[in-house]
Design a protein around this motif. Structure first.
Motif, PDB file in Angstrom:
ATOM      1  N   ALA A   1       9.985  36.418  28.000  1.00  0.00           N
ATOM      2  CA  ALA A   1       9.431  35.237  27.344  1.00  0.00           C
ATOM      3  C   ALA A   1       9.259  34.091  28.330  1.00  0.00           C
ATOM      4  CB  ALA A   1      10.355  34.806  26.200  1.00  0.00           C
ATOM      5  N   ALA A   2      10.250  33.899  29.196  1.00  0.00           N
ATOM      6  CA  ALA A   2      10.175  32.820  30.182  1.00  0.00           C
ATOM      7  C   ALA A   2       9.034  33.047  31.176  1.00  0.00           C
ATOM      8  CB  ALA A   2      11.502  32.697  30.924  1.00  0.00           C
TER       9      ALA A   2
ATOM     10  N   VAL B   1      12.347  30.422  22.036  1.00  0.00           N
ATOM     11  CA  VAL B   1      11.524  31.457  22.675  1.00  0.00           C
ATOM     12  C   VAL B   1      12.295  32.164  23.776  1.00  0.00           C
ATOM     13  CG1 VAL B   1       9.373  31.918  23.916  1.00  0.00           C
ATOM     14  CG2 VAL B   1       9.430  30.177  22.122  1.00  0.00           C
ATOM     15  N   THR B   2      13.065  31.402  24.565  1.00  0.00           N
ATOM     16  CA  THR B   2      13.772  31.992  25.716  1.00  0.00           C
ATOM     17  C   THR B   2      15.236  32.279  25.432  1.00  0.00           C
ATOM     18  OG1 THR B   2      14.475  29.862  26.641  1.00  0.00           O
ATOM     19  CG2 THR B   2      12.276  30.673  27.258  1.00  0.00           C
ATOM     20  N   GLY B   3      15.698  32.023  24.214  1.00  0.00           N
ATOM     21  CA  GLY B   3      17.117  32.238  23.943  1.00  0.00           C
ATOM     22  C   GLY B   3      17.989  31.218  24.633  1.00  0.00           C
ATOM     23  N   THR B   4      17.494  29.987  24.729  1.00  0.00           N
ATOM     24  CA  THR B   4      18.205  28.832  25.326  1.00  0.00           C
ATOM     25  C   THR B   4      18.554  29.031  26.802  1.00  0.00           C
ATOM     26  OG1 THR B   4      20.431  29.550  24.671  1.00  0.00           O
ATOM     27  CG2 THR B   4      19.202  28.220  23.081  1.00  0.00           C
TER      28      THR B   4
ATOM     29  N   LEU C   1      15.026  31.709  38.122  1.00  0.00           N
ATOM     30  CA  LEU C   1      14.059  32.722  37.697  1.00  0.00           C
ATOM     31  C   LEU C   1      12.702  32.479  38.349  1.00  0.00           C
ATOM     32  CD1 LEU C   1      13.545  34.028  34.077  1.00  0.00           C
ATOM     33  CD2 LEU C   1      11.584  33.340  35.435  1.00  0.00           C
ATOM     34  N   GLU C   2      12.271  31.232  38.360  1.00  0.00           N
ATOM     35  CA  GLU C   2      10.970  30.885  38.937  1.00  0.00           C
ATOM     36  C   GLU C   2      10.919  31.220  40.425  1.00  0.00           C
ATOM     37  OE1 GLU C   2       8.089  27.017  38.492  1.00  0.00           O
ATOM     38  OE2 GLU C   2      10.112  26.654  39.205  1.00  0.00           O
TER      39      GLU C   2
END
Length: 806
Positions: free
Chosen positions: A39-40, A60-63, A72-73
């Motif tokens: 999602a992220a 959307v991302t589960g917090t 992550l990016e």
């Protein structure tokens, strides 16, 4: 299946692999599911920013937190670059018609760029190697014979392969050619290379020695490292960067070895272990005294020393640098975050003083909104010494403009000017006025910048620094975003790391800080607006131009009238932009416009039920669009609208009469501000032009591995002075106020101080190490050799123990 469909399937497989890898890497502290990562990634790919995702897409991302999303990016970028390189390598080998199923599988399984390059190495060279020439001359059967049948006499066997035309006219040439074939075969064994590289990383040593061409000054600067040996995998980041800088400056020669190069027996024993591993990889069983034993032994030795060790040295130096660079960037980013999120003094008129001697003290008065309303230059210090006249000028300006704060820059003549500010307050007889020492790092950079020219077009460059000093007291974040983060002076060896990597990390910190606080769209500068999620430099200028042409924005919706600010940009930025005094009260909050209806329902429900917002049942308001995390965030914001997440504004109380290094005495209890946190300790501004150092071992009664567990940049701390070295301009401090002072001739574990005006990292000799950690490492077998520092003082011994002697 069409080629386009095959590519789609392939791309999907790559994406799935990357997502699985990211989920695994992010699950260090708590489990992160693949659906969260997926999602992220989709949100990032659609143009959403990290601040927006972290704040407004929690369901959307589960917090996932902003720190998780930043990691992550960054890792997503690396893994995609790895995939791109994987394709290039596969295509290059296929083009050479050498791609096998085994190679293809190895390429697909490579987890790092280094592993991928190991696979590609044999196919990379465009020139013909010695091994290729030997193969073309038909020498490969000889190499196989000698390996498989050590009882073969090499000299006799070589006579059958003489080939003068190919350059193998003598037996020695033939045997050398056969050796080239074997050594290349060994160097191309990917599994062996991976195993031996990792072994060398865990047990190998790096040593430094003085270069014959090094100057006396250079040797003094790097005296800690002129005869230095340390374990590769335990070398602190600051030492790695210092060693590499010393090599770059021509002072140090660095060598990577299997063991301490000063211990010949240890080196020989370790080297034999690597040679045995190579022998085993070739499947050899060589009886002692076999005719080919000597040739095989020499071949294995050449394969290790000339082919593998040489390559590994380059690889592991890169690995050392990468790890040290990551730590350096992490430290810089952490310090920058602390400085940017320092508590603001708020809307108060400020008298800013930029100290100077010969050129005078530059003075600027800024009003409640940060506008500069008057400037002056005074000359209270030598050589002019117009103290009384300067005092009168400042008193008159303070009365005229109703200033409640005096901001004094901490540069040259800072403490002398601070004393002048104290007399101003005394002359005014107003207890409500206070003075604050402010870091002036980057003020000169701002003064000469294009942005300063736009903001203060008719002001002399020399006066702009005083304006910046005053404004950064009102709101550090709003002012410091105008300066290149690298100029703020809170980094560790920032000039030794990759500029693009550092810039990305620091830009991310600035963006996160700006969006965490929020921005008043009707007062913010273009520099501040450009850091808002979804805005950027061009849109920020458009917003300001629209504001100047049409007056203040009356609502968030009015932002959609700004040229080029479309629906996507509005979605990203609206929640972080504030509009105060508008018709819609929620425009002044962090509630996103998409959740206004939700906010109003919550308010109405609380009123109808006669309950407080926090007493409402969150589950009653959950919808497909808004889940519990968003509902709780909205409730929190409605309870404390437009709350500034920064702390309360406090300042250090500098001790009267302690204005220079000569005034600092062992045993003094002083208050100061943490100016920088490094891997080995923290520097503290005591107002004497040299920052004292609290070594990590003097921060707590318990073991501390990271100074940031205890202190942060900008924090006010109370410290005890342990030792002062006026010759080297070093101050050793401790947070443990009950620590006894070192007895002459007995060392303590603390370090030294650095010159205040240094905006880059201090020299290597001013860098320390966790002494307790060092002791633990040595107990575990990590041996470090260091020369004695010059001098026999307690301070010299302390620095020697802490690894800081010059």
């Amino acid at each position: 299946m069409s080629s386009e469909q095959k590519n789609t399937v392939s791309d999907h497989g790559v994406q799935q692999r990357i997502i699985a890898q990211l989920a695994k890497e992010l699950s260090t502290e708590s489990t992160v599911a693949t659906w969260q990562v997926k999602a992220a990634v989709e949100l990032l790919d659609s143009g959403s920013t990290v601040p927006f995702i972290a704040r407004y897409r929690k369901e959307v991302t589960g917090t996932l937190s902003d720190s998780q999303l930043r990691l992550l990016e960054e890792r997503l970028r690396y893994l995609r670059e790895l995939e791109d390189r994987r394709v290039v390598v596969r295509e290059a080998i296929a083009e050479a018609d050498k791609l096998t199923d085994e190679l293809s599988a190895a390429i697909a399984a490579a987890a790092t760029k280094a592993e991928l390059e190991d696979i590609y190495l044999p196919f990379k060279s465009k020139r013909r190697t010695k091994a290729q020439i030997a193969r073309e001359a038909g020498l490969e059967p000889l190499a196989d014979l000698l390996l498989s049948t050590p009882s073969t006499d090499p000299q006799q066997a070589a006579t059958k392969y003489l080939n003068a035309e190919a350059g193998f006219a003598a037996e020695a040439d033939v045997l050398s050619g056969a050796r080239s074939i074997v050594t290349e075969r060994v160097s191309q064994d990917v599994a062996l290379a991976g195993e031996l590289r990792e072994r060398l990383w865990k047990t190998g040593k790096i040593s430094a020695s003085v270069s014959p061409t090094a100057s006396t000054e250079g040797q003094g600067k790097y005296s800690d490292y002129l005869d230095y040996v340390a374990n590769l995998d335990r070398l602190p980041s600051h030492r790695v960067l210092a060693l590499l800088r010393g090599e770059r400056e021509g002072v140090l020669n660095l060598q990577l070895a299997e063991a301490d190069p000063h211990d010949e027996e240890a080196v020989a024993q370790a080297r034999q272990g690597y040679e045995n591993a190579i022998t085993a990889s070739l499947g050899l069983n060589v009886p002692t005294g076999a005719p080919a034993a000597s040739w095989i032994s020499q071949t294995v030795r050449v394969a290790w020393k000339a082919r593998l060790l040489t390559r590994f040295e380059s690889d592991l130096r890169s690995r050392l640098f990468d790890a040290a660079e990551d730590e350096s960037v992490k430290i810089f980013a952490s310090n920058l975050r602390d400085v940017l999120l320092a508590a603001p003094a708020g809307n108060k008129a400020v008298l800013g003083l930029d100290p100077g001697l010969r050129t005078g003290v530059k003075v600027a008065v800024v009003d409640l909104t940060g506008q500069c309303i008057e400037t002056a230059t005074i000359y209270p210090h030598a050589p002019v010494k117009k103290w009384d006249e300067s005092l009168a000028t400042l008193v008159q300006l303070a009365k005229k403009h109703g200033t409640s704060l005096i901001a004094v820059g901490n540069g040259t003549a800072g403490r002398e000017t601070d004393r002048l500010a104290a007399e101003v307050i005394k002359a005014l007889g107003d207890s409500k006025i206070s003075k604050v020492i402010v870091s002036e790092a980057g003020a000169s950079v701002y003064s000469a910048s294009e942005l300063a020219s736009q903001e203060l077009p008719d002001m002399d460059v020399s006066l702009r620094g005083a304006v910046s000093i005053a404004r950064r007291l009102q709101d550090p974040l709003a002012e410091l975003v105008k300066i290149d983060p690298k100029s703020i002076g809170v980094g560790q060896y920032q000039h030794d790391v990759t500029a693009s990597k550092l810039d990305r990390a620091l830009d991310a910190v600035v963006e996160d800080c700006v969006n965490a606080v929020g921005v008043d769209v009707n007062t913010a500068s273009p520099a501040l607006l450009s850091r808002v999620a979804g805005v950027g430099p061009r849109l920020s200028r458009n917003i300001v131009d629209h504001r100047n042409a049409n007056g203040p924005f009356a609502s968030r919706k009015a932002l959609l009238k700004v040229p080029r600010l479309g629906a996507k940009a509005f979605e990203q930025c609206a929640g972080f932009l504030r509009i105060t005094g508008g018709k819609e009260q929620l425009d002044a909050s962090s509630v996103h416009p998409e959740a206004y209806d939700l906010a109003k329902k919550l308010q109405q429900a609380a009123e109808a039920q006669g309950r407080r917002l926090e007493e409402l049942s969150v589950q009653d308001f959950v919808t497909e669009q808004f889940g519990e995390p968003t509902i709780r965030d909205v409730i929190s914001e409605l309870r404390r609208p437009a709350r500034d997440p920064r702390g309360e504004f406090v300042t250090a109380s500098l001790k009267e009469g302690v204005e220079s290094l000569k005034d600092v005495k062992p045993g003094m209890i002083l208050e100061g501000t943490v100016s920088n946190v490094a891997a080995f300790g923290a520097f503290v501004d005591l107002g004497v032009h040299q920052d004292g150092l609290i070594h990590v071992s003097a921060m707590s009664s318990k073991f501390i591995s990271d100074p940031r567990e205890v202190v942060s940049s900008g924090q006010i701390v109370k410290v005890k002075v342990l030792e002062v070295d006026s010759v080297r301009k070093r101050i050793s401090l401790t947070l443990r106020l009950d620590d006894e002072l070192p007895v002459a001739g007995e060392p303590n574990n603390n370090g030294a101080s650095r010159q205040r005006k240094t905006t880059s990292a201090p020299p290597p000799s001013a860098r320390g190490e966790n002494q307790r950690g060092g002791q633990q490492n040595r107990k575990a077998g990590a041996q470090e050799r260091q020369p004695a520092a010059s001098g026999n003082t307690a301070m010299a011994e302390a620095l020697r123990r802490a690894g800081l002697s010059r």
